[in-house]
Design an enzyme around this catalytic site. Sequence first.
Site, PDB file in Angstrom:
ATOM      1  N   SER A 101      -5.318   9.771   5.655  1.00 41.33           N
ATOM      2  CA  SER A 101      -6.509   9.088   5.126  1.00 41.33           C
ATOM      3  C   SER A 101      -7.753   9.655   5.796  1.00 41.33           C
ATOM      4  O   SER A 101      -7.691  10.124   6.945  1.00 41.33           O
ATOM      5  CB  SER A 101      -6.410   7.590   5.437  1.00 41.33           C
ATOM      6  OG  SER A 101      -7.643   6.948   5.176  1.00 41.33           O
ATOM      7  N   TYR A 120      -4.544   0.806  11.372  1.00 45.83           N
ATOM      8  CA  TYR A 120      -4.481   1.766  10.258  1.00 45.83           C
ATOM      9  C   TYR A 120      -5.018   3.134  10.701  1.00 45.83           C
ATOM     10  O   TYR A 120      -4.362   4.162  10.525  1.00 45.83           O
ATOM     11  CB  TYR A 120      -5.273   1.217   9.070  1.00 45.83           C
ATOM     12  CG  TYR A 120      -5.155   2.054   7.826  1.00 45.83           C
ATOM     13  CD1 TYR A 120      -3.974   2.081   7.092  1.00 45.83           C
ATOM     14  CD2 TYR A 120      -6.230   2.820   7.372  1.00 45.83           C
ATOM     15  CE1 TYR A 120      -3.859   2.850   5.936  1.00 45.83           C
ATOM     16  CE2 TYR A 120      -6.120   3.587   6.225  1.00 45.83           C
ATOM     17  CZ  TYR A 120      -4.944   3.599   5.506  1.00 45.83           C
ATOM     18  OH  TYR A 120      -4.836   4.366   4.366  1.00 45.83           O
TER      19      TYR A 120
HETATM   20  N1  LIG Z   1      -5.913   3.773  -1.850  1.00 47.67           N
HETATM   21  C1  LIG Z   1      -6.696   4.321  -0.945  1.00 47.67           C
HETATM   22  O1  LIG Z   1      -7.929   4.170  -0.995  1.00 47.67           O
HETATM   23  C2  LIG Z   1      -6.109   5.164   0.147  1.00 47.67           C
HETATM   24  C3  LIG Z   1      -6.973   5.926   0.934  1.00 47.67           C
HETATM   25  C4  LIG Z   1      -6.449   6.725   1.933  1.00 47.67           C
HETATM   26  C5  LIG Z   1      -5.096   6.781   2.116  1.00 47.67           C
HETATM   27  N2  LIG Z   1      -4.257   6.035   1.345  1.00 47.67           N
HETATM   28  C6  LIG Z   1      -2.820   6.123   1.575  1.00 47.67           C
HETATM   29  O2  LIG Z   1      -2.180   6.403   0.353  1.00 47.67           O
HETATM   30  C7  LIG Z   1      -0.828   5.955   0.426  1.00 47.67           C
HETATM   31  C8  LIG Z   1      -0.504   5.146  -0.834  1.00 47.67           C
HETATM   32  O3  LIG Z   1      -1.220   3.936  -0.785  1.00 47.67           O
HETATM   33  P1  LIG Z   1      -1.907   3.268  -2.063  1.00 47.67           P
HETATM   34  O4  LIG Z   1      -3.340   3.172  -1.781  1.00 47.67           O
HETATM   35  O5  LIG Z   1      -1.448   3.923  -3.286  1.00 47.67           O
HETATM   36  O6  LIG Z   1      -1.347   1.775  -1.905  1.00 47.67           O
HETATM   37  P2  LIG Z   1      -0.311   0.899  -2.724  1.00 47.67           P
HETATM   38  O7  LIG Z   1      -0.654   0.831  -4.158  1.00 47.67           O
HETATM   39  O8  LIG Z   1      -0.217  -0.372  -1.951  1.00 47.67           O
HETATM   40  O9  LIG Z   1       1.053   1.709  -2.575  1.00 47.67           O
HETATM   41  C9  LIG Z   1       1.766   1.700  -1.371  1.00 47.67           C
HETATM   42  C10 LIG Z   1       3.162   2.206  -1.652  1.00 47.67           C
HETATM   43  O10 LIG Z   1       3.879   2.269  -0.413  1.00 47.67           O
HETATM   44  C11 LIG Z   1       5.110   1.611  -0.570  1.00 47.67           C
HETATM   45  N3  LIG Z   1       5.541   1.014   0.685  1.00 47.67           N
HETATM   46  C12 LIG Z   1       4.852   0.203   1.505  1.00 47.67           C
HETATM   47  N4  LIG Z   1       5.621  -0.162   2.554  1.00 47.67           N
HETATM   48  C13 LIG Z   1       6.833   0.441   2.360  1.00 47.67           C
HETATM   49  C14 LIG Z   1       8.051   0.462   3.082  1.00 47.67           C
HETATM   50  N5  LIG Z   1       8.203  -0.219   4.230  1.00 47.67           N
HETATM   51  N6  LIG Z   1       9.081   1.169   2.584  1.00 47.67           N
HETATM   52  C15 LIG Z   1       8.955   1.861   1.422  1.00 47.67           C
HETATM   53  N7  LIG Z   1       7.823   1.901   0.710  1.00 47.67           N
HETATM   54  C16 LIG Z   1       6.782   1.185   1.169  1.00 47.67           C
HETATM   55  C17 LIG Z   1       4.882   0.545  -1.625  1.00 47.67           C
HETATM   56  O11 LIG Z   1       6.107   0.252  -2.277  1.00 47.67           O
HETATM   57  P3  LIG Z   1       6.994  -1.084  -2.093  1.00 47.67           P
HETATM   58  O12 LIG Z   1       6.045  -2.188  -1.707  1.00 47.67           O
HETATM   59  O13 LIG Z   1       7.619  -1.231  -3.437  1.00 47.67           O
HETATM   60  O14 LIG Z   1       7.987  -0.730  -1.028  1.00 47.67           O
HETATM   61  C18 LIG Z   1       3.949   1.290  -2.574  1.00 47.67           C
HETATM   62  O15 LIG Z   1       4.699   2.066  -3.466  1.00 47.67           O
HETATM   63  C19 LIG Z   1      -0.725   5.147   1.717  1.00 47.67           C
HETATM   64  O16 LIG Z   1      -0.156   5.949   2.723  1.00 47.67           O
HETATM   65  C20 LIG Z   1      -2.171   4.843   2.061  1.00 47.67           C
HETATM   66  O17 LIG Z   1      -2.364   4.636   3.432  1.00 47.67           O
HETATM   67  C21 LIG Z   1      -4.728   5.226   0.362  1.00 47.67           C
END
Ligand SMILES: NC(=O)c1ccc[n+]([C@@H]2O[C@H](COP(=O)([O-])OP(=O)(O)OC[C@H]3O[C@@H](n4cnc5c(N)ncnc54)[C@H](OP(=O)(O)O)[C@@H]3O)[C@@H](O)[C@H]2O)c1
Length: 258
Positions: A144, A157
């Site tokens: 991130s 985080y």
């Molecule tokens: N969205 C942003 O603005 C942003 C910015 C920078 C970085 N990121 C990073 O991008 C990645 C994806 O996040 P997102 O924003 O798309 O959020 P999201 O929609 O909440 O997706 C998170 C994903 O991670 C999975 N997950 C969470 N805990 C887990 C576990 N213990 N075991 C297996 N799977 C798990 C969830 O699946 P289940 O709950 O079904 O297990 C879900 O598929 C993350 O690493 C986040 O830190 C996001």
Amino acid sequence: MSDSTSPRVAIVTGASSGIGRALARVLALEEGFAVGLVARRVDRLKALAGEIRSAGGRAAWAGAGVGDRDAMRRAVAALVGELGPVDLFVAGAGVAHETNALAPEAQAFEREVRTNLLGAFYGIEAVVPGMVERGRGHVVAISSLAARRGFPGAGGYCATKIALTRLMESLRLDWKRAGIRATTVHPGFVKSEITARRTQPMPFLMETEPAARRIARAIRRGRKRCDFPWPTALLSRLAPLLPDAVLRRTNGRHRPDG
Ligand SMILES: NC(=O)c1ccc[n+]([C@@H]2O[C@H](COP(=O)([O-])OP(=O)(O)OC[C@H]3O[C@@H](n4cnc5c(N)ncnc54)[C@H](OP(=O)(O)O)[C@@H]3O)[C@@H](O)[C@H]2O)c1
């Protein structure tokens, strides 16, 4: 067994929502990968696999918590059995909790470390030996732009994301001679379940699909780092220089004075 005519195989963790889900779709339907989908909500994985297959792609799923080392090993083994050896592994699963500096609470912090950091490593542990054996592979981790500095309310985080970035930076140096590529992705704000819960301002918030395409392009080009969108990436470079008072005003939620 895969041969030169088989599609390349990608495993994506965090494929049940947000960036991981969108990236798995793009890899399957636009980049020609057979995709293995990993997350805990298997109903969503099944639905996505069905969607990809109906559109002519190849997909399999395995339910697992990435923070459970044995479950990750089993998930990877099952997907390799179904799809073939892994060419591309994307550690996309992640959680973001508030870190309340005034009432610190270890459980949320442990979940972040277990999912964002250990979870990525357990996946790497499960796929890299096969890549070394075949002399090729590509590992992608979704870090991130929050890794650029400690932001208020997000200590856990930010700590896990800079640790993940440094981990990938180091592994990449050793993987190179084994033929394994590494890409670390640093997104700004992207629409997902994580950002849907945020109440703070989210400048340059991106739709999920273009974010996934941006990552897919970086993978295709073998980039070692992929930061986007560019205005946030540029601003994030200045973040370490900002006075604390500015950050407290823009983002702070736990200070008694608001
Ligand atoms: N969205 C942003 O603005 C942003 C910015 C920078 C970085 N990121 C990073 O991008 C990645 C994806 O996040 P997102 O924003 O798309 O959020 P999201 O929609 O909440 O997706 C998170 C994903 O991670 C999975 N997950 C969470 N805990 C887990 C576990 N213990 N075991 C297996 N799977 C798990 C969830 O699946 P289940 O709950 O079904 O297990 C879900 O598929 C993350 O690493 C986040 O830190 C996001």
